[in-house]
Motif scaffolding. Sequence first.
Motif, PDB file in Angstrom:
ATOM      1  N   VAL A   1      92.587  61.334 -20.885  1.00 53.58           N
ATOM      2  CA  VAL A   1      92.528  62.422 -20.251  1.00 53.58           C
ATOM      3  C   VAL A   1      92.177  64.018 -21.089  1.00 53.58           C
ATOM      4  O   VAL A   1      92.277  63.784 -22.282  1.00 53.58           O
ATOM      5  CB  VAL A   1      93.886  62.700 -19.517  1.00 53.58           C
TER       6      VAL A   1
ATOM      7  N   ALA B   1      99.613  59.228 -16.238  1.00 56.25           N
ATOM      8  CA  ALA B   1      99.084  58.179 -15.854  1.00 56.25           C
ATOM      9  C   ALA B   1      99.103  58.222 -14.261  1.00 56.25           C
ATOM     10  O   ALA B   1      98.359  57.989 -13.503  1.00 56.25           O
ATOM     11  CB  ALA B   1      99.844  56.793 -16.433  1.00 56.25           C
ATOM     12  N   LEU B   2     100.313  58.492 -13.650  1.00 55.35           N
ATOM     13  CA  LEU B   2     100.661  58.502 -12.328  1.00 55.35           C
ATOM     14  C   LEU B   2      99.675  59.625 -11.710  1.00 55.35           C
ATOM     15  O   LEU B   2      99.021  59.293 -10.643  1.00 55.35           O
ATOM     16  CB  LEU B   2     101.884  58.724 -11.624  1.00 55.35           C
TER      17      LEU B   2
ATOM     18  N   ARG C   1      95.389  57.575 -25.204  1.00 57.31           N
ATOM     19  CA  ARG C   1      95.216  56.447 -24.792  1.00 57.31           C
ATOM     20  C   ARG C   1      94.786  56.236 -23.149  1.00 57.31           C
ATOM     21  O   ARG C   1      94.042  55.540 -22.528  1.00 57.31           O
ATOM     22  CB  ARG C   1      96.325  55.612 -24.919  1.00 57.31           C
ATOM     23  N   LEU C   2      95.224  57.370 -22.705  1.00 54.72           N
ATOM     24  CA  LEU C   2      94.867  57.578 -21.010  1.00 54.72           C
ATOM     25  C   LEU C   2      93.260  57.833 -20.919  1.00 54.72           C
ATOM     26  O   LEU C   2      92.910  57.900 -19.788  1.00 54.72           O
ATOM     27  CB  LEU C   2      95.872  58.553 -20.272  1.00 54.72           C
TER      28      LEU C   2
ATOM     29  N   GLU D   1     107.523  59.293 -23.472  1.00 55.18           N
ATOM     30  CA  GLU D   1     107.173  58.076 -22.691  1.00 55.18           C
ATOM     31  C   GLU D   1     107.213  58.674 -21.082  1.00 55.18           C
ATOM     32  O   GLU D   1     106.199  58.127 -20.052  1.00 55.18           O
ATOM     33  CB  GLU D   1     108.331  56.860 -22.758  1.00 55.18           C
TER      34      GLU D   1
ATOM     35  N   LYS E   1      96.824  60.850 -12.835  1.00 54.97           N
ATOM     36  CA  LYS E   1      95.518  60.556 -12.908  1.00 54.97           C
ATOM     37  C   LYS E   1      95.111  59.636 -11.720  1.00 54.97           C
ATOM     38  O   LYS E   1      93.979  59.380 -11.248  1.00 54.97           O
ATOM     39  CB  LYS E   1      95.405  59.677 -14.184  1.00 54.97           C
ATOM     40  N   LYS E   2      95.927  58.795 -11.222  1.00 52.61           N
ATOM     41  CA  LYS E   2      95.809  57.700 -10.289  1.00 52.61           C
ATOM     42  C   LYS E   2      95.777  58.385  -8.716  1.00 52.61           C
ATOM     43  O   LYS E   2      95.170  58.491  -7.892  1.00 52.61           O
ATOM     44  CB  LYS E   2      96.846  56.560 -10.021  1.00 52.61           C
TER      45      LYS E   2
ATOM     46  N   LEU F   1      98.335  60.177 -24.545  1.00 53.14           N
ATOM     47  CA  LEU F   1      97.250  60.919 -23.689  1.00 53.14           C
ATOM     48  C   LEU F   1      96.218  60.503 -24.028  1.00 53.14           C
ATOM     49  O   LEU F   1      95.090  60.312 -23.148  1.00 53.14           O
ATOM     50  CB  LEU F   1      97.195  62.384 -23.505  1.00 53.14           C
TER      51      LEU F   1
ATOM     52  N   VAL G   1     103.828  60.887 -20.622  1.00 58.92           N
ATOM     53  CA  VAL G   1     102.931  59.794 -20.404  1.00 58.92           C
ATOM     54  C   VAL G   1     102.736  59.063 -19.195  1.00 58.92           C
ATOM     55  O   VAL G   1     101.548  59.046 -18.476  1.00 58.92           O
ATOM     56  CB  VAL G   1     102.256  59.047 -21.820  1.00 58.92           C
ATOM     57  N   GLU G   2     103.856  58.569 -18.802  1.00 57.75           N
ATOM     58  CA  GLU G   2     103.911  58.003 -17.386  1.00 57.75           C
ATOM     59  C   GLU G   2     103.633  58.959 -16.280  1.00 57.75           C
ATOM     60  O   GLU G   2     102.609  58.268 -15.380  1.00 57.75           O
ATOM     61  CB  GLU G   2     105.471  57.431 -17.234  1.00 57.75           C
ATOM     62  N   GLU G   3     104.072  60.177 -16.356  1.00 63.42           N
ATOM     63  CA  GLU G   3     103.787  60.805 -15.085  1.00 63.42           C
ATOM     64  C   GLU G   3     102.280  61.411 -15.086  1.00 63.42           C
ATOM     65  O   GLU G   3     101.463  61.367 -13.939  1.00 63.42           O
ATOM     66  CB  GLU G   3     104.556  62.120 -15.051  1.00 63.42           C
TER      67      GLU G   3
END
Length: 474
Positions: free
Chosen positions: A275, A237-238, A272-273, A230, A240-241, A270, A233-235
């Motif tokens: 990337v 996602a960050l 789901r993101l 978790e 990516k922004k 990943l 994946v959270e990092e």
Amino acid sequence: MMKTLFLNPPSFDGFDGGAGSRYQARREVRSFWYPTWLAQPAALVPDSKLIDAPARDLSLEQILPQAKDFELLVLHTSTPSFASDVKVAEAFKKANPTLMIGLVGAHVAVSPEPSVLASEAIDFVGRAEFDYTIKEVAEGRPLAEIDGLSYKVDGKAVHNPERAIIHDMDALPFVTEVYKRDLVIEDYFIGYLQHPYLSLYTGRGCKSRCTFCLWPQTIGGHRYRTRSPESVVEEIALAKKLFPQVKEFFFDDDTFTDDLPRVEEIARGLGRLGVTWSCNAKANVPYETLKVMRDNGLRLLLVGFESGNQQILHNIRKGMRLEFARRFSADCRKLGITIHGTFIIGLPGETQETIEETIRFAKEINPHTIQVSLAAAYPGTELYRQAKENGWLVDEGHSLISDHGLQVSALEYPQLSRQEIFDALAVFYKRFYFRPRKIAEITGEMLRSREMMVRRLREGVEFFHFLRERENQA
């Protein structure tokens, strides 16, 4: 908090062998890894600053004026660059005599006493896993109360108790926010990764016992301590922004595939993101896991094959059988996963015949790209102990790199000279790349993409210059 500057110091032209690099010399193609080992403690120290001088192509003269703006300087050093890094520390101390200066990295972790005594400019060294050690120094705690620290008292080295290793890896803050604050990500490029790329660690340590490998034997340890899926994946996602221009994310864990269920869970996150990502892997990942990784955005695996001779793999405790590596390579080819393979010349047991075996093996499994390096016996590794014990180390003071930053061999065997080891590297590269099959592969890649054509042409010029430099040095 002390005003803190984290510095990957300027060194040899094209050299980034300190804060992020595993290959401590100039590469055949100019490359730069992220200084993650400095970014992690920088994330723990509010209002700190990280300067990566090699990647920014900054000279000592360009960064020295910043000495007066800080109270604490933390330099990441390595065995090949140590003498040069000490000079940087001395220049900063001269520019600001009140500046506290500390060194971190694998070299000082295994040689804390000679390191801290190497110069009056050095106030302390942070041993082993130094993240929280540096945080406590920056908080202004008395040096005598900080675990994992070595420092000077009346010209003599004092060593505090060892710091406990970090078990809760999720407690460490994200490094990507430091990247955003202090780095220019376009500075970082690796020949086999899409540009721009971004790399980070999702865990530390490696279960394997390879005798030559620096990080698990000096800092990371042999237990693979990981962040939760978790958190990873959270990092991403960050990231990516924060960095929408990034084309590929790379996980630089020693062996990201050591925990297969975790790898599959991260891969699905990943996916789901949406990337593209790559990672370090051992050549034993089963087909089913490879497929899950591929189906969720995996593009490339960086694999340390090291040798094509089974006995040498046993000698270095690689824990890999050649038949498994062949099957793994075939599985990756079937799934469309690109492989960047790394090989080492000059490991214990090497002969002209085993070098030939390794070249044939590399051509047989045919990774898309390769890196060939010379066996380096870094202090703190089992290979270093063996080399000292058996008289393989040519000269205790012999540099691992030349004055031009090229890797040289400090090892020599009764059956194989240091010069023969050095010469074999260029032969390996030429025989792998200068063959019709590989030339056709690379030409096809260039014809499909103008961007790739421009990039490969630039890298080709650098590669031929690298080979010419080695021939001149020989």
